[in-house]
Design a protein around this motif. Structure first.
Motif, PDB file in Angstrom:
ATOM      1  N   ALA A 295       1.010  -1.809  -0.272  1.00  0.00           N
ATOM      2  CA  ALA A 295       0.188   0.077   0.036  1.00  0.00           C
ATOM      3  C   ALA A 295       0.741   1.600  -0.296  1.00  0.00           C
ATOM      4  O   ALA A 295       0.358   2.532  -0.628  1.00  0.00           O
ATOM      5  CB  ALA A 295      -1.051   0.016   1.356  1.00  0.00           C
ATOM      6  N   SER A 296       2.520   1.239   1.127  1.00  0.00           N
ATOM      7  CA  SER A 296       2.257   1.788   0.800  1.00  0.00           C
ATOM      8  C   SER A 296       3.025   2.557  -0.404  1.00  0.00           C
ATOM      9  O   SER A 296       3.624   3.775  -1.009  1.00  0.00           O
ATOM     10  CB  SER A 296       4.114   1.859   2.035  1.00  0.00           C
ATOM     11  OG  SER A 296       3.433   1.944   2.742  1.00  0.00           O
ATOM     12  N   ILE A 297       3.813   1.919  -1.273  1.00  0.00           N
ATOM     13  CA  ILE A 297       4.713   1.990  -2.492  1.00  0.00           C
ATOM     14  C   ILE A 297       3.483   2.300  -3.186  1.00  0.00           C
ATOM     15  O   ILE A 297       3.863   3.272  -4.418  1.00  0.00           O
ATOM     16  CB  ILE A 297       4.730   0.314  -2.816  1.00  0.00           C
ATOM     17  CG1 ILE A 297       6.275  -0.011  -2.641  1.00  0.00           C
ATOM     18  CG2 ILE A 297       5.168   0.744  -4.019  1.00  0.00           C
ATOM     19  CD1 ILE A 297       6.542  -1.471  -2.407  1.00  0.00           C
ATOM     20  N   LEU A 298       2.242   1.936  -3.319  1.00  0.00           N
ATOM     21  CA  LEU A 298       1.573   2.089  -4.254  1.00  0.00           C
ATOM     22  C   LEU A 298       0.621   3.503  -4.143  1.00  0.00           C
ATOM     23  O   LEU A 298       0.695   4.413  -4.786  1.00  0.00           O
ATOM     24  CB  LEU A 298      -0.076   1.199  -3.816  1.00  0.00           C
ATOM     25  CG  LEU A 298      -1.287   1.397  -5.125  1.00  0.00           C
ATOM     26  CD1 LEU A 298      -0.847   1.599  -6.324  1.00  0.00           C
ATOM     27  CD2 LEU A 298      -2.410   0.869  -4.980  1.00  0.00           C
ATOM     28  N   ILE A 299       0.567   4.075  -3.049  1.00  0.00           N
ATOM     29  CA  ILE A 299       0.618   5.442  -2.984  1.00  0.00           C
ATOM     30  C   ILE A 299       2.166   6.653  -3.276  1.00  0.00           C
ATOM     31  O   ILE A 299       1.352   7.564  -4.090  1.00  0.00           O
ATOM     32  CB  ILE A 299       0.084   6.237  -1.027  1.00  0.00           C
ATOM     33  CG1 ILE A 299      -0.500   4.751  -0.473  1.00  0.00           C
ATOM     34  CG2 ILE A 299       0.158   7.555  -0.822  1.00  0.00           C
ATOM     35  CD1 ILE A 299      -0.969   4.706   0.841  1.00  0.00           C
TER      36      ILE A 299
END
Length: 211
Positions: free
Chosen positions: A178-182
């Protein structure tokens, strides 16, 4: 069609082969398989758009269609699990990739800046697909992201940095994805704004030269 579009379509053709190859190794009735086919439908929409644009811009449309245009058309047909023989259409996508190598090389050399924008879009697309697939695979049995539709909605609100909070990962690998996607969402929107600004400045310069 401009260099950016051609570059993106060529790279997405390679990505589509990789995604469809995964369907041989996963349960055909799983949510993961359904998610891959959702992405395949999206890629097919891009390929179909590419076909009609090329057909529209060609002066000799029938010549284009009967040389390799029909390959472009067939490569835009999604693979449906209900008709196993339709999977043979993958060979047409492979042919499309072989034709795309020359396009890639020529446009990267002659349009390095535009090619960079195309590469950013492609990398962002890969990150989006991998993150969504990973989260669904990891979170399906422990979190509230249980279906392909849940994963798609979660990825959409995450990459746009809206974050409604109705779906969220609970495992550490899911949170990392999720952090990478943000960060990916921030990067892609920044690249889009930069590209639009560059095009607007180019138009302004041409207008000033014409006056």
């Amino acid at each position: 069609m401009n260099s950016v579009t051609k570059l993106i379509v060529a790279l997405l053709s390679i990505l589509s082969i990789a995604l469809l190859g995964l369907t041989f190794f996963i349960d055909q009735n799983s949510e993961l398989n359904k998610l891959i086919h959702y992405y395949d439908l999206g890629l097919c929409a891009v390929f179909l758009y590419d076909f009609f644009i090329q057909l529209y811009k060609r002066k000799k449309r029938w010549r284009y269609f009967f040389t390799y245009g029909w390959i472009d058309l067939l490569s835009s047909i999604p693979v449906m699990s209900e008709f196993s023989y339709v999977r043979m259409l993958r060979i047409f996508r492979i042919v499309r990739i072989l034709r795309s190598y020359k396009i890639l090389y020529a446009y990267i050399i002659s349009n390095k800046r535009s090619s960079l924008y195309g590469l950013i879009v492609f990398i962002s697309t890969v990150i989006l697909i991998l993150s969504t697939t990973l989260v669904l695979h990891i979170e399906q049995d422990v979190g509230n992201i249980k279906t392909a539709e849940d994963a798609l909605w979660w990825s959409y609100i995450t990459i746009t940095t809206v974050g409604y909070g109705d779906y969220y990962p609970v495992t550490n690998p899911g949170k990392l994805a999720a952090s990478i996607l943000i960060l990916n969402g921030i990067a892609i929107f920044g690249a889009i704004i930069s590209y639009i600004t560059s095009k607007v400045n180019t138009i302004k310069k041409r207008s000033s030269l014409d006056q």
